[in-house]
Enzyme design. Structure first.
Site, mmCIF file in Angstrom:
data_model
loop_
_atom_site.group_PDB
_atom_site.id
_atom_site.type_symbol
_atom_site.label_atom_id
_atom_site.label_comp_id
_atom_site.label_asym_id
_atom_site.label_seq_id
_atom_site.Cartn_x
_atom_site.Cartn_y
_atom_site.Cartn_z
ATOM 1 N N ASP A 190 -3.871 8.744 7.801
ATOM 2 C CA ASP A 190 -4.531 7.369 8.581
ATOM 3 C C ASP A 190 -3.760 6.753 9.852
ATOM 4 O O ASP A 190 -1.884 6.814 10.701
ATOM 5 C CB ASP A 190 -5.418 5.998 7.885
ATOM 6 C CG ASP A 190 -3.912 5.945 7.104
ATOM 7 O OD1 ASP A 190 -2.850 5.477 7.352
ATOM 8 O OD2 ASP A 190 -4.567 4.519 5.678
ATOM 9 N N SER A 199 0.719 -1.219 -0.158
ATOM 10 C CA SER A 199 0.381 0.595 -0.105
ATOM 11 C C SER A 199 0.667 0.954 0.153
ATOM 12 O O SER A 199 0.169 2.502 -0.688
ATOM 13 C CB SER A 199 -1.079 -0.147 1.326
ATOM 14 O OG SER A 199 -0.227 -0.592 2.618
ATOM 15 N N HIS A 236 -0.524 5.049 7.433
ATOM 16 C CA HIS A 236 0.338 5.450 6.213
ATOM 17 C C HIS A 236 -0.167 7.318 5.896
ATOM 18 O O HIS A 236 -0.944 7.737 7.042
ATOM 19 C CB HIS A 236 -0.683 5.482 4.242
ATOM 20 C CG HIS A 236 -0.799 3.972 4.528
ATOM 21 N ND1 HIS A 236 -2.647 3.613 5.295
ATOM 22 C CD2 HIS A 236 -0.602 2.723 3.999
ATOM 23 C CE1 HIS A 236 -2.129 2.205 5.007
ATOM 24 N NE2 HIS A 236 -1.171 1.811 3.816
#
Ligand SMILES: *[C@@H]1O[C@H](CO)[C@@H](O)[C@H](O)[C@H]1NC(C)=O
Ligand SMILES: *[C@@H]1O[C@H](CO)[C@@H](O)[C@H](O)[C@H]1NC(C)=O
Ligand SMILES: *[C@@H]1O[C@H](CO)[C@@H](O)[C@H](O)[C@H]1NC(C)=O
Ligand SMILES: *[C@@H]1O[C@H](CO)[C@@H](O)[C@H](O)[C@H]1NC(C)=O
Ligand SMILES: *[C@@H]1O[C@H](CO)[C@@H](O)[C@H](O)[C@H]1NC(C)=O
Length: 361
Positions: free
Chosen positions: A325, A41, A328
């Protein structure tokens, strides 16, 4: 003889200099002809959008600071890879399409295969749903090579192109946070000590990098793991027992990185026509000092609990935060990480070379 210039001439010269630097920027040729991105990610730019998984972010507030809005990037804006793509001289972040949406000629500058929740190990991330494990990303790259051969109609030219690209590999965090440290879903923590697990991961990563080498890759930018025990989500999930961070997760990352560095050295020694470099994905302490590190900018609870809630209102000043978040990072922090990988002279950040130098080798 002294060269004397009148003020007006000085102004004219500086205007010309500014213009020529603008022009050379507009016509800039990228420092490498192509850039291929593998990972999770941290690098994903939309490959998970149509997969049945909790690990996808094609919704607001993701992308609120990105020109195209939510694209599947796990950030408010650009990822570190987006910044590196720009620093390498490519026109914009759209230069490397996600594999899932790559069509026609837009694969000639490279492709992004990265997939949220993916790992070195095949099973990693399956607690969240579908994902593209590193082995499958390497297989997809072989498909792209076939398509490039069809487009270019000249195998030796395609081989030469593949040799000159940079291959970015940033993967491994999920092998811990969505595998080893989720004993309710995976048995790896019962089969391996932390040290054995790091050894097994590095062995597998070594085989995977060699497969990319066998597909023509010669310039590798390989990232270590960041401080996975210091993210707001891992801290709230595991607790810190009085420490600043979750020590056992950071210990895991350190064991991994301590084996990755010598792997990079061995690969440089053994595969003499290739260049490998190790990059640190963590900014320096000095950079951290000016940022909020102890909370996320958005309201978390989406995904597996670590992602922003759909359509929630994020903090007012994401530029001040490290974490967008629960796990991340923000665009502002990604830029710091990318600049360091691209041009830091510190061997702690980039060893044996930074990406700018890797491009010239
Ligand atoms: C790739 O090119 C196709 C058309 O050839 C276009 O539809 C698509 O949006 C492009 N993808 C990206 C990511 O630029
Ligand atoms: C194929 O590419 C090579 C360069 O790699 C070039 O020397 C050769 O002329 C090309 N062949 C054709 C038929 O275009
Ligand atoms: C918590 O910290 C104490 C004191 O440092 C230590 O004795 C104990 O083993 C720790 N507990 C866990 C679960 O790590
Ligand atoms: C490099 O070569 C040495 C000597 O042949 C070997 O022991 C080692 O396993 C190789 N390392 C890698 C990563 O291929
Ligand atoms: C984060 O740290 C700041 C300053 O050290 C403190 O004022 C704030 O309460 C902390 N926030 C959280 C959520 O712990």
């Amino acid at each position: 003889m002294e060269l004397k210039l009148k003020p007006l001439e000085l102004v004219a010269i500086s205007v010309l200099l500014a213009l020529s630097s603008l022009l050379s920027k507009a016509n800039a040729v990228p420092q490498v002809p192509c850039y291929f991105i593998f990972g999770d990610s941290l690098s994903d730019n939309g490959n998970n959008n149509n997969l049945p998984t909790l690990a996808k972010v094609n919704y607001l507030p993701y992308g609120i600071d990105f020109p195209q809005g939510p694209t599947g990037r796990f950030s408010n804006g650009r990822t570190a890879q987006d910044f590196i793509v720009e620093l390498l001289g490519f026109q914009d972040q759209q230069s490397m399409p996600p594999f899932a949406r790559s069509t026609g000629r837009n694969i000639t500058n490279g492709v992004n295969y990265a997939s949220g929740s993916a790992g070195i190990r095949f099973e990693t991330g399956r607690n969240l749903g579908a994902r593209i494990p590193f082995d499958l990303q390497i297989f997809y790259h072989k498909i792209i090579i076939l398509r490039l051969r069809l487009l270019m109609q000249n195998n030796s030219a395609t081989n030469s192109l593949l040799n000159r690209c940079i291959y970015s590999v940033q993967i491994g965090s999920n092998d811990y946070i969505n595998n080893y440290f989720k004993p309710e879903s995976y048995d790896t923590s019962r089969r391996f000590t932390l040290s054995e697990y790091a050894t097994a991961l590095i062995q597998q990563l070594s085989d995977q990098l060699k497969r990319l080498y066998n597909s023509g890759a010669r310039k590798f930018a390989v990232y270590g793991l960041g401080l996975i025990g210091c993210t707001p989500f891992t801290i709230s999930e595991y607790g810190t027992n009085g420490s600043l961070c979750v020590d056992r997760l950071n210990e895991a990352a350190t064991l991994f990185n301590d084996r990755l560095r010598p792997l990079i050295d061995q690969l440089n020694n053994n595969l003499t026509d290739a260049k490998f470099t190790y990059l640190n994905p963590t900014g320096s302490e000095a950079d951290l000092a000016t940022f909020v590190t102890n909370s996320s900018c958005c309201t978390i609870g989406g995904g597996g609990g670590e992602l922003c809630l759909r359509n929630s209102q994020p903090c007012g000043r994401p530029r001040r935060y490290v974490f967008w978040d629960g796990v991340h990072t923000t665009e502002a922090w990604n830029e710091i990480v990318a600049r360091s990988a691209y041009d830091s002279d510190s061997p702690l950040q980039a060893s044996p070379f930074n990406i700018q130098r890797l491009a010239t080798l």
